[in-house]
Design a protein around this motif. Structure first.
Motif, PDB file in Angstrom:
ATOM      1  N   ASP A 145       0.810  -1.212   0.000  1.00  0.00           N
ATOM      2  CA  ASP A 145       0.000   0.000   0.000  1.00  0.00           C
ATOM      3  C   ASP A 145       0.845   1.264   0.000  1.00  0.00           C
ATOM      4  O   ASP A 145       0.352   2.355  -0.264  1.00  0.00           O
ATOM      5  CB  ASP A 145      -0.951   0.016   1.200  1.00  0.00           C
ATOM      6  N   GLN A 146       2.152   1.158   0.297  1.00  0.00           N
ATOM      7  CA  GLN A 146       3.032   2.321   0.290  1.00  0.00           C
ATOM      8  C   GLN A 146       3.834   2.416  -1.000  1.00  0.00           C
ATOM      9  O   GLN A 146       4.239   3.500  -1.408  1.00  0.00           O
ATOM     10  CB  GLN A 146       4.009   2.257   1.468  1.00  0.00           C
ATOM     11  N   ALA A 147       4.066   1.276  -1.650  1.00  0.00           N
ATOM     12  CA  ALA A 147       4.980   1.244  -2.782  1.00  0.00           C
ATOM     13  C   ALA A 147       4.524   2.135  -3.924  1.00  0.00           C
ATOM     14  O   ALA A 147       5.330   2.763  -4.596  1.00  0.00           O
ATOM     15  CB  ALA A 147       5.143  -0.201  -3.269  1.00  0.00           C
ATOM     16  N   ALA A 148       3.196   2.194  -4.180  1.00  0.00           N
ATOM     17  CA  ALA A 148       2.704   2.936  -5.332  1.00  0.00           C
ATOM     18  C   ALA A 148       2.965   4.431  -5.200  1.00  0.00           C
ATOM     19  O   ALA A 148       3.208   5.113  -6.186  1.00  0.00           O
ATOM     20  CB  ALA A 148       1.207   2.672  -5.512  1.00  0.00           C
ATOM     21  N   ALA A 149       2.913   4.970  -3.979  1.00  0.00           N
ATOM     22  CA  ALA A 149       3.030   6.409  -3.789  1.00  0.00           C
ATOM     23  C   ALA A 149       4.453   6.855  -3.476  1.00  0.00           C
ATOM     24  O   ALA A 149       4.729   8.048  -3.488  1.00  0.00           O
ATOM     25  CB  ALA A 149       2.094   6.854  -2.669  1.00  0.00           C
ATOM     26  N   PHE A 150       5.338   5.926  -3.213  1.00  0.00           N
ATOM     27  CA  PHE A 150       6.680   6.267  -2.762  1.00  0.00           C
ATOM     28  C   PHE A 150       7.691   5.990  -3.859  1.00  0.00           C
ATOM     29  O   PHE A 150       7.702   4.910  -4.450  1.00  0.00           O
ATOM     30  CB  PHE A 150       7.016   5.460  -1.508  1.00  0.00           C
ATOM     31  N   ASP A 151       8.563   6.966  -4.133  1.00  0.00           N
ATOM     32  CA  ASP A 151       9.588   6.828  -5.167  1.00  0.00           C
ATOM     33  C   ASP A 151      10.956   6.878  -4.494  1.00  0.00           C
ATOM     34  O   ASP A 151      11.443   7.961  -4.154  1.00  0.00           O
ATOM     35  CB  ASP A 151       9.452   7.956  -6.189  1.00  0.00           C
ATOM     36  N   PRO A 152      11.596   5.732  -4.283  1.00  0.00           N
ATOM     37  CA  PRO A 152      12.876   5.728  -3.571  1.00  0.00           C
ATOM     38  C   PRO A 152      13.985   6.448  -4.323  1.00  0.00           C
ATOM     39  O   PRO A 152      14.847   7.079  -3.699  1.00  0.00           O
ATOM     40  CB  PRO A 152      13.186   4.240  -3.398  1.00  0.00           C
ATOM     41  N   VAL A 153      13.991   6.368  -5.651  1.00  0.00           N
ATOM     42  CA  VAL A 153      15.032   7.048  -6.419  1.00  0.00           C
ATOM     43  C   VAL A 153      14.899   8.558  -6.264  1.00  0.00           C
ATOM     44  O   VAL A 153      15.880   9.267  -6.004  1.00  0.00           O
ATOM     45  CB  VAL A 153      14.967   6.637  -7.903  1.00  0.00           C
ATOM     46  N   ALA A 154      13.681   9.079  -6.414  1.00  0.00           N
ATOM     47  CA  ALA A 154      13.465  10.520  -6.265  1.00  0.00           C
ATOM     48  C   ALA A 154      13.800  10.984  -4.854  1.00  0.00           C
ATOM     49  O   ALA A 154      14.374  12.063  -4.660  1.00  0.00           O
ATOM     50  CB  ALA A 154      12.018  10.873  -6.609  1.00  0.00           C
ATOM     51  N   THR A 155      13.467  10.170  -3.855  1.00  0.00           N
ATOM     52  CA  THR A 155      13.767  10.530  -2.469  1.00  0.00           C
ATOM     53  C   THR A 155      15.266  10.567  -2.224  1.00  0.00           C
ATOM     54  O   THR A 155      15.793  11.507  -1.619  1.00  0.00           O
ATOM     55  CB  THR A 155      13.106   9.530  -1.506  1.00  0.00           C
ATOM     56  N   ALA A 156      15.978   9.551  -2.702  1.00  0.00           N
ATOM     57  CA  ALA A 156      17.432   9.523  -2.529  1.00  0.00           C
ATOM     58  C   ALA A 156      18.093  10.688  -3.250  1.00  0.00           C
ATOM     59  O   ALA A 156      19.013  11.330  -2.724  1.00  0.00           O
ATOM     60  CB  ALA A 156      17.988   8.197  -3.037  1.00  0.00           C
ATOM     61  N   ARG A 157      17.626  10.995  -4.445  1.00  0.00           N
ATOM     62  CA  ARG A 157      18.187  12.127  -5.193  1.00  0.00           C
ATOM     63  C   ARG A 157      17.930  13.449  -4.473  1.00  0.00           C
ATOM     64  O   ARG A 157      18.793  14.329  -4.442  1.00  0.00           O
ATOM     65  CB  ARG A 157      17.589  12.177  -6.599  1.00  0.00           C
ATOM     66  N   ARG A 158      16.734  13.597  -3.905  1.00  0.00           N
ATOM     67  CA  ARG A 158      16.413  14.848  -3.208  1.00  0.00           C
ATOM     68  C   ARG A 158      17.328  15.045  -2.008  1.00  0.00           C
ATOM     69  O   ARG A 158      17.844  16.153  -1.782  1.00  0.00           O
ATOM     70  CB  ARG A 158      14.949  14.842  -2.756  1.00  0.00           C
ATOM     71  N   ILE A 159      17.545  13.997  -1.230  1.00  0.00           N
ATOM     72  CA  ILE A 159      18.437  14.116  -0.071  1.00  0.00           C
ATOM     73  C   ILE A 159      19.846  14.465  -0.528  1.00  0.00           C
ATOM     74  O   ILE A 159      20.508  15.345   0.036  1.00  0.00           O
ATOM     75  CB  ILE A 159      18.442  12.806   0.738  1.00  0.00           C
ATOM     76  N   LEU A 160      20.310  13.782  -1.567  1.00  0.00           N
ATOM     77  CA  LEU A 160      21.656  14.024  -2.084  1.00  0.00           C
ATOM     78  C   LEU A 160      21.813  15.468  -2.549  1.00  0.00           C
ATOM     79  O   LEU A 160      22.819  16.127  -2.254  1.00  0.00           O
ATOM     80  CB  LEU A 160      21.929  13.058  -3.239  1.00  0.00           C
ATOM     81  N   ARG A 161      20.831  15.985  -3.253  1.00  0.00           N
ATOM     82  CA  ARG A 161      20.935  17.324  -3.835  1.00  0.00           C
ATOM     83  C   ARG A 161      20.754  18.435  -2.804  1.00  0.00           C
ATOM     84  O   ARG A 161      21.168  19.571  -3.054  1.00  0.00           O
ATOM     85  CB  ARG A 161      19.893  17.485  -4.937  1.00  0.00           C
ATOM     86  N   THR A 162      20.134  18.149  -1.678  1.00  0.00           N
ATOM     87  CA  THR A 162      19.851  19.216  -0.712  1.00  0.00           C
ATOM     88  C   THR A 162      20.708  19.150   0.544  1.00  0.00           C
ATOM     89  O   THR A 162      20.616  20.037   1.389  1.00  0.00           O
ATOM     90  CB  THR A 162      18.364  19.194  -0.300  1.00  0.00           C
TER      91      THR A 162
END
Length: 255
Positions: free
Chosen positions: A10-27
């Motif tokens: 139920d969480q997988a569809a709304a969660f994007d691990p690649v986008a999340t990891a990239r956001r942390i890296l970039r900020t």
């Protein structure tokens, strides 16, 4: 695709691990660097300030006198832990461990991008005992809350810059132009589109996926609706985003 180690359906569809990891890296502006101690072989962790190359590769500025630098000269493998900003409960928010090997790099682009993120380092960046390093990424381990644990491959974490050579060449001019002539637009991006507080926002980097903004409240990442591989495409994205930000500001005033 990232390897999912544990992700409820139920969480997988709304969660994007690649986008999340990239956001942390970039900020991220700082992180914990883990190296292998040269004298006894045990893990050694230290605080470092961080920036990103155009593709997202982590960049560090290290002194030859530091223990972690002596460690990587003997064993370049390292891990860099980065955490999301403004964390109320660190165990509930996202963090990513980026694994790879550190290599010294004298490229002018590396220096420019690092000092754009950390202008306070310019005074000592030219000292003979300081060098810039790239963390050549092997993979990343993302923990983004309960049940959201993923391994992200380097190919997912980093941008593919094939075809973006024109943008990379134009980046210094884009950054200078936006900071000198369009501070109002940068403030709109930060406050109206990214929910950041008012302040003196400036752009520190531009890549095909978006731009990085830095202000007193930290770093924000603005992602384009579509990739941009040259200066004209970036201009069109930024103009459209400025229009959207102004419209959003007007809408909020009328509520």
């Amino acid at each position: 695709m990232p390897e999912t180690e544990f992700e409820p359906a139920d969480q997988a569809a709304a969660f994007d691990p690649v986008a999340t990891a990239r956001r942390i890296l970039r900020t991220a502006k700082s992180g914990s660097l883990a190296t292998v101690a040269a004298d006894h072989g045990a893990p050694f962790a230290s605080l470092v300030v961080v920036a990103c190359d155009t593709d997202g590769t982590p960049l560090l500025l290290l002194s030859d006198l530091a223990v972690h630098t002596r460690n990587i000269q003997a064993e370049p493998r390292a891990s860099l832990l980065l955490c999301a900003q403004d964390i109320a409960d660190p165990m509930q928010d996202a963090r990513v461990s980026i694994n790879g090997a550190l290599a010294a790099c004298a490229d002018e682009r590396i220096r420019r991008r690092f000092l754009a993120r950390h202008p306070e380092a310019e005074g000592y960046s030219g000292f003979k005992d300081f060098s810039f390093y790239r963390l050549e990424v092997r993979d990343a381990h993302l923990v983004a809350g309960f049940g959201r644990i993923h391994t992200v491959a380097a190919s997912g974490l980093l941008l593919d810059l094939a075809g973006a050579e024109a943008l990379m060449a134009a980046e210094p001019g884009i950054v200078e132009h936006m900071n000198d002539d369009h501070a109002d637009a940068l403030a709109l991006y930060a406050t109206k589109l990214l929910g950041a507080p008012d302040g003196n926002w400036r752009i520190t980097g531009c890549d095909p996926e978006g731009i990085d903004l830095v202000g007193e409240a930290g770093v924000r990442r603005m992602v384009f609706d579509e990739p941009a591989n040259d200066a004209q495409a970036v201009r069109l994205r930024l103009v459209a985003l400025a229009k959207r930000a102004r419209e959003r500001g007007i809408q909020r005033k009328t509520l």
